[in-house]
Write a protein that holds these residues in place. Structure first.
Motif, PDB file in Angstrom:
ATOM      1  N   LEU A  62     -47.002  20.066   3.463  1.00  0.00           N
ATOM      2  CA  LEU A  62     -46.803  21.324   2.745  1.00  0.00           C
ATOM      3  C   LEU A  62     -46.370  22.421   3.703  1.00  0.00           C
ATOM      4  CD1 LEU A  62     -46.983  22.987   0.145  1.00  0.00           C
ATOM      5  CD2 LEU A  62     -49.416  23.363   0.666  1.00  0.00           C
ATOM      6  N   GLU A  63     -46.998  22.466   4.868  1.00  0.00           N
ATOM      7  CA  GLU A  63     -46.679  23.519   5.831  1.00  0.00           C
ATOM      8  C   GLU A  63     -45.245  23.401   6.318  1.00  0.00           C
ATOM      9  OE1 GLU A  63     -48.494  25.556   9.903  1.00  0.00           O
ATOM     10  OE2 GLU A  63     -49.346  23.686   9.125  1.00  0.00           O
ATOM     11  N   SER A  64     -44.823  22.169   6.682  1.00  0.00           N
ATOM     12  CA  SER A  64     -43.460  22.000   7.177  1.00  0.00           C
ATOM     13  C   SER A  64     -42.443  22.213   6.063  1.00  0.00           C
ATOM     14  CB  SER A  64     -43.285  20.608   7.784  1.00  0.00           C
ATOM     15  OG  SER A  64     -43.496  19.603   6.811  1.00  0.00           O
ATOM     16  N   LEU A  65     -42.792  21.827   4.844  1.00  0.00           N
ATOM     17  CA  LEU A  65     -41.891  22.045   3.719  1.00  0.00           C
ATOM     18  C   LEU A  65     -41.662  23.529   3.482  1.00  0.00           C
ATOM     19  CD1 LEU A  65     -40.339  20.636   1.373  1.00  0.00           C
ATOM     20  CD2 LEU A  65     -42.385  20.999  -0.009  1.00  0.00           C
ATOM     21  N   LEU A  66     -42.736  24.303   3.517  1.00  0.00           N
ATOM     22  CA  LEU A  66     -42.624  25.748   3.293  1.00  0.00           C
ATOM     23  C   LEU A  66     -41.883  26.440   4.423  1.00  0.00           C
ATOM     24  CD1 LEU A  66     -46.196  26.472   1.898  1.00  0.00           C
ATOM     25  CD2 LEU A  66     -44.046  26.507   0.614  1.00  0.00           C
ATOM     26  N   ALA A  67     -41.923  25.847   5.617  1.00  0.00           N
ATOM     27  CA  ALA A  67     -41.224  26.464   6.754  1.00  0.00           C
ATOM     28  C   ALA A  67     -39.730  26.541   6.520  1.00  0.00           C
ATOM     29  CB  ALA A  67     -41.521  25.680   8.034  1.00  0.00           C
ATOM     30  N   GLY A  68     -39.203  25.647   5.669  1.00  0.00           N
ATOM     31  CA  GLY A  68     -37.782  25.676   5.380  1.00  0.00           C
ATOM     32  C   GLY A  68     -37.368  26.657   4.303  1.00  0.00           C
TER      33      GLY A  68
ATOM     34  N   ARG B 241     -40.719  33.353   0.876  1.00  0.00           N
ATOM     35  CA  ARG B 241     -42.118  33.102   1.232  1.00  0.00           C
ATOM     36  C   ARG B 241     -42.952  34.364   1.048  1.00  0.00           C
ATOM     37  NH1 ARG B 241     -39.935  30.686   5.867  1.00  0.00           N
ATOM     38  NH2 ARG B 241     -40.802  32.363   7.137  1.00  0.00           N
ATOM     39  N   THR B 242     -42.404  35.487   1.462  1.00  0.00           N
ATOM     40  CA  THR B 242     -43.140  36.748   1.362  1.00  0.00           C
ATOM     41  C   THR B 242     -43.445  37.111  -0.091  1.00  0.00           C
ATOM     42  OG1 THR B 242     -42.132  37.551   3.412  1.00  0.00           O
ATOM     43  CG2 THR B 242     -43.062  39.208   1.938  1.00  0.00           C
ATOM     44  N   ILE B 243     -42.429  36.955  -0.951  1.00  0.00           N
ATOM     45  CA  ILE B 243     -42.624  37.283  -2.367  1.00  0.00           C
ATOM     46  C   ILE B 243     -43.648  36.350  -3.000  1.00  0.00           C
ATOM     47  CG2 ILE B 243     -41.481  37.302  -4.625  1.00  0.00           C
ATOM     48  CD1 ILE B 243     -38.930  38.206  -3.148  1.00  0.00           C
ATOM     49  N   PHE B 244     -43.541  35.049  -2.689  1.00  0.00           N
ATOM     50  CA  PHE B 244     -44.477  34.092  -3.261  1.00  0.00           C
ATOM     51  C   PHE B 244     -45.912  34.396  -2.835  1.00  0.00           C
ATOM     52  CE2 PHE B 244     -46.962  30.178  -2.798  1.00  0.00           C
ATOM     53  CZ  PHE B 244     -46.948  29.718  -4.106  1.00  0.00           C
ATOM     54  N   SER B 245     -46.090  34.680  -1.557  1.00  0.00           N
ATOM     55  CA  SER B 245     -47.425  34.969  -1.047  1.00  0.00           C
ATOM     56  C   SER B 245     -48.005  36.213  -1.706  1.00  0.00           C
ATOM     57  CB  SER B 245     -47.380  35.143   0.473  1.00  0.00           C
ATOM     58  OG  SER B 245     -48.663  35.407   0.993  1.00  0.00           O
ATOM     59  N   ALA B 246     -47.200  37.274  -1.793  1.00  0.00           N
ATOM     60  CA  ALA B 246     -47.684  38.527  -2.378  1.00  0.00           C
ATOM     61  C   ALA B 246     -48.021  38.359  -3.865  1.00  0.00           C
ATOM     62  CB  ALA B 246     -46.634  39.619  -2.202  1.00  0.00           C
TER      63      ALA B 246
ATOM     64  N   ARG C 193     -59.461  23.721  -9.967  1.00  0.00           N
ATOM     65  CA  ARG C 193     -58.228  23.038 -10.349  1.00  0.00           C
ATOM     66  C   ARG C 193     -57.382  22.746  -9.110  1.00  0.00           C
ATOM     67  NH1 ARG C 193     -55.277  26.155 -15.208  1.00  0.00           N
ATOM     68  NH2 ARG C 193     -53.668  24.712 -14.441  1.00  0.00           N
ATOM     69  N   LEU C 194     -56.855  21.526  -9.029  1.00  0.00           N
ATOM     70  CA  LEU C 194     -56.064  21.125  -7.868  1.00  0.00           C
ATOM     71  C   LEU C 194     -54.801  21.963  -7.732  1.00  0.00           C
ATOM     72  CD1 LEU C 194     -55.453  19.249  -5.494  1.00  0.00           C
ATOM     73  CD2 LEU C 194     -54.446  17.628  -7.132  1.00  0.00           C
ATOM     74  N   ASP C 195     -54.096  22.205  -8.847  1.00  0.00           N
ATOM     75  CA  ASP C 195     -52.854  22.959  -8.755  1.00  0.00           C
ATOM     76  C   ASP C 195     -53.097  24.382  -8.273  1.00  0.00           C
ATOM     77  OD1 ASP C 195     -54.161  23.519 -11.128  1.00  0.00           O
ATOM     78  OD2 ASP C 195     -52.316  23.862 -12.274  1.00  0.00           O
ATOM     79  N   HIS C 196     -54.209  24.997  -8.674  1.00  0.00           N
ATOM     80  CA  HIS C 196     -54.502  26.360  -8.212  1.00  0.00           C
ATOM     81  C   HIS C 196     -54.896  26.363  -6.739  1.00  0.00           C
ATOM     82  CE1 HIS C 196     -55.174  28.414 -12.390  1.00  0.00           C
ATOM     83  NE2 HIS C 196     -54.032  27.723 -12.296  1.00  0.00           N
ATOM     84  N   LYS C 197     -55.577  25.321  -6.292  1.00  0.00           N
ATOM     85  CA  LYS C 197     -55.891  25.203  -4.861  1.00  0.00           C
ATOM     86  C   LYS C 197     -54.600  25.129  -4.040  1.00  0.00           C
ATOM     87  CE  LYS C 197     -60.199  22.573  -5.515  1.00  0.00           C
ATOM     88  NZ  LYS C 197     -60.815  21.233  -5.347  1.00  0.00           N
ATOM     89  N   LEU C 198     -53.657  24.314  -4.532  1.00  0.00           N
ATOM     90  CA  LEU C 198     -52.381  24.184  -3.828  1.00  0.00           C
ATOM     91  C   LEU C 198     -51.612  25.501  -3.821  1.00  0.00           C
ATOM     92  CD1 LEU C 198     -51.208  20.672  -5.079  1.00  0.00           C
ATOM     93  CD2 LEU C 198     -51.993  21.272  -2.788  1.00  0.00           C
ATOM     94  N   ASP C 199     -51.639  26.223  -4.918  1.00  0.00           N
ATOM     95  CA  ASP C 199     -50.970  27.528  -4.979  1.00  0.00           C
ATOM     96  C   ASP C 199     -51.504  28.474  -3.913  1.00  0.00           C
ATOM     97  OD1 ASP C 199     -49.446  26.681  -7.097  1.00  0.00           O
ATOM     98  OD2 ASP C 199     -50.686  27.656  -8.622  1.00  0.00           O
TER      99      ASP C 199
ATOM    100  N   LEU D 279     -50.160  29.882   3.698  1.00  0.00           N
ATOM    101  CA  LEU D 279     -49.192  29.405   4.690  1.00  0.00           C
ATOM    102  C   LEU D 279     -47.939  30.273   4.726  1.00  0.00           C
ATOM    103  CD1 LEU D 279     -49.435  25.548   4.053  1.00  0.00           C
ATOM    104  CD2 LEU D 279     -50.226  26.780   6.090  1.00  0.00           C
ATOM    105  N   CYS D 280     -47.626  30.915   3.608  1.00  0.00           N
ATOM    106  CA  CYS D 280     -46.413  31.737   3.530  1.00  0.00           C
ATOM    107  C   CYS D 280     -46.606  33.146   4.074  1.00  0.00           C
ATOM    108  CB  CYS D 280     -45.921  31.817   2.085  1.00  0.00           C
ATOM    109  SG  CYS D 280     -45.138  30.308   1.486  1.00  0.00           S
ATOM    110  N   ARG D 281     -47.827  33.498   4.437  1.00  0.00           N
ATOM    111  CA  ARG D 281     -48.054  34.863   4.928  1.00  0.00           C
ATOM    112  C   ARG D 281     -47.298  35.094   6.232  1.00  0.00           C
ATOM    113  NH1 ARG D 281     -54.061  36.293   5.584  1.00  0.00           N
ATOM    114  NH2 ARG D 281     -54.146  34.165   6.363  1.00  0.00           N
TER     115      ARG D 281
END
Length: 505
Positions: free
Chosen positions: A412-418, A424-429, A491-497, A503-505
């Motif tokens: 997940l971390e390496s995927l988000l790095a791309g 990333r900033t918008i998603f995190s906020a 919930r697993l999906d909320h944990k992943l979110d 990671l996107c911060r």
């Protein structure tokens, strides 16, 4: 050839900004093109220096200019030919510094390439050399004739080097690139790994001369004779000049291939070319027609000319034996190469990437590599993969050069790095809501608790132990996180979110 002759050379359209009669009467011994902020170690006495002034900026212009021009003066450079394309004109402080250090300054208009200037100097020098009396030369006349004949016949650099050094017992000698690639070596010279060759170039023993040419910091050539006194200095300069002529002929022969490569990259980047057009473009690049292929994208940090990343990528790929590729640039100044990769493995590229990155410290080189594709129509998708991997490389190593392969983006971390930084900033906020701002201080504690909680697989007891808190305090904080973010950590999906948002911060 003298500095003043450049102003009279047809087709160059150079303008004299500053220089008196004495400076303009200086003889030119060679040409170096550089945009290093401190080019001292690459300069030799008597050279003219071509620079696009990409090192210059308004923030600390005086200090940068002083460092650059002082290096020219201390090395004995005869003139600075400053390109107008980058800034529209030659900045005033460059002119002032050249006056102070007594360096002739000529402006190069945007429509005149540095290669054209280099060729004009070489043509004039080569003609001058051929008309000099025999006693001027350190190389015997028959050797000079042989070198000219070998160049005209298209002989390889190894034959040229061996013939040039033959009068001196053919001592060990090399022609090496900035990154340690061996172009040629004499029979007595042992093979060098790129790291060893780069060390030789930085070493203090023997003789090392830069071969003149219109080059970037990544693909410059050097004549290196490891044995001190292996050949007379004047002879080595003549040999370096002959190798410079060889490289010029080589560049001319490769020009058509480079155009074909650029046409292919343009089609791949456009993305709407049909199979026939792509197949024809691949076939025009010779052996590249047979796949499968990988796509590599590279960028160079800083304000380098658009072709610098392309030349760095081409130099890196030339380090790999039997590698067939075509390279070019996109409108966004990315360097792109389509590489025939039957084994599906370009991992050796990483071994030389650090050497290339070291050719210009402070200007990180990054690259991304796609997965294999066996269909021409898959090249555009491969380019998208390579760009994604390139973004991940920049994110994971912003200050040093790095190569990332798209298959490595498996976490997940390496995927988000791309993912682009603004996304990333918008998603995190959006996902973290009020917690994204880190204020008040309690929000910071909640984020710390959330991060630890997720890292310990949502174990209340281990989270409490790691943070030195009571379990009830952990329960309270996680409850607050769920309220503020609107997420349910059962919930697993909320944990992943939430994990992705952190990671996107």
């Amino acid at each position: 050839m003298h500095v003043g002759d450049l102003l009279q050379s047809e087709g160059l359209d150079l303008t004299l900004i500053w220089g008196d009669e004495n400076l303009l009467s200086q003889e030119i011994s060679g040409v170096t093109a550089t945009d290093l902020e401190d080019p001292a170690r690459f300069l030799q006495s008597g050279e003219i220096v071509l620079s696009g002034l990409v090192w210059w900026n308004e923030t600390d212009c005086r200090a940068r200019t002083e460092r650059f021009v002082r290096a020219l003066a201390e090395s004995g450079a005869t003139a600075l030919l400053a390109g107008e394309e980058t800034h529209g004109t030659v900045p005033a402080d460059v002119s002032d510094s050249c006056r102070e250090h007594r360096i002739a300054l000529l402006a190069v208009p945007a429509h005149t390439s540095f290669r054209t200037i280099t060729e004009a100097v070489y043509r004039r020098q080569w003609g001058d050399f051929s008309r000099r009396p025999t006693d001027h030369f350190a190389l015997p006349e028959n050797v000079r004739i042989d070198l000219g004949r070998l160049i005209d016949q298209g002989a390889d650099a190894g034959a040229l080097l061996a013939r040039a050094l033959a009068p001196f017992g053919t001592p060990p000698g090399y022609v090496l690139t900035s990154s340690g690639r061996t172009i040629a070596r004499t029979p007595a010279a042992p093979g060098l790994r790129p790291v060893q060759a780069a060390e030789h170039l930085r070493g203090l023993t023997g003789e090392t001369l830069r071969v003149q040419g219109d080059t970037t910091p990544y693909d410059a050539w050097y004549l290196h004779v490891p044995k001190p006194g292996g050949a007379p200095p004047r002879a080595l300069h003549e040999i370096a000049e002959a190798i410079g002529q060889y490289r010029h002929h080589l560049d001319v022969r490769q020009a058509a291939r480079s155009r074909n490569g650029q046409n292919l990259i343009t089609l791949v980047d456009r993305g709407n070319a049909d199979t026939g057009a792509l197949t024809n473009a691949l076939e025009s690049c010779g052996p590249l027609a047979e796949g499968p292929w990988q796509v590599v994208v590279a960028t160079a940090g800083g304000q380098l000319p658009a072709g610098a990343a392309r030349d760095a990528l081409k130099e890196a790929l030339r380090h790999l034996p039997s590698t067939v590729f075509a390279a070019g640039t996109t409108p966004d100044t990315e360097a792109v190469a389509v590489v025939r990769s039957a084994a599906g493995d370009l991992s050796p590229l990483r071994e030389v990437w650090s050497l290339l990155d070291g050719c210009r410290p402070g200007t990180p080189l990054h690259a991304g590599m796609s997965a294999l594709t066996s269909e021409p129509t898959g090249l555009h998708a491969a380019l998208a993969q390579a760009r994604y991997a390139l973004t991940a490389a920049r994110h994971s190593s912003p200050t040093t050069g790095h190569v990332t392969v798209v298959e490595e983006l498996s976490s997940l971390e390496s995927l988000l790095a791309g993912v682009p930084a603004d996304v990333r900033t918008i998603f995190s906020a959006t996902t973290l809501g009020p917690l994204a701002h880190g204020e008040p201080a309690s929000h910071h504690r909640l984020l710390e608790t959330l991060e630890t909680f997720l890292a310990h697989n949502c174990s209340w007891a281990r989270t409490a132990e790691a943070l030195h808190l009571h379990v009830n305090t952990v329960h309270y904080r996680i409850e607050r996180v769920q309220v503020l973010t609107g997420r349910d950590l059962s919930r697993l999906d909320h944990k992943l979110d939430l994990r992705a948002a952190l990671l996107c911060r």
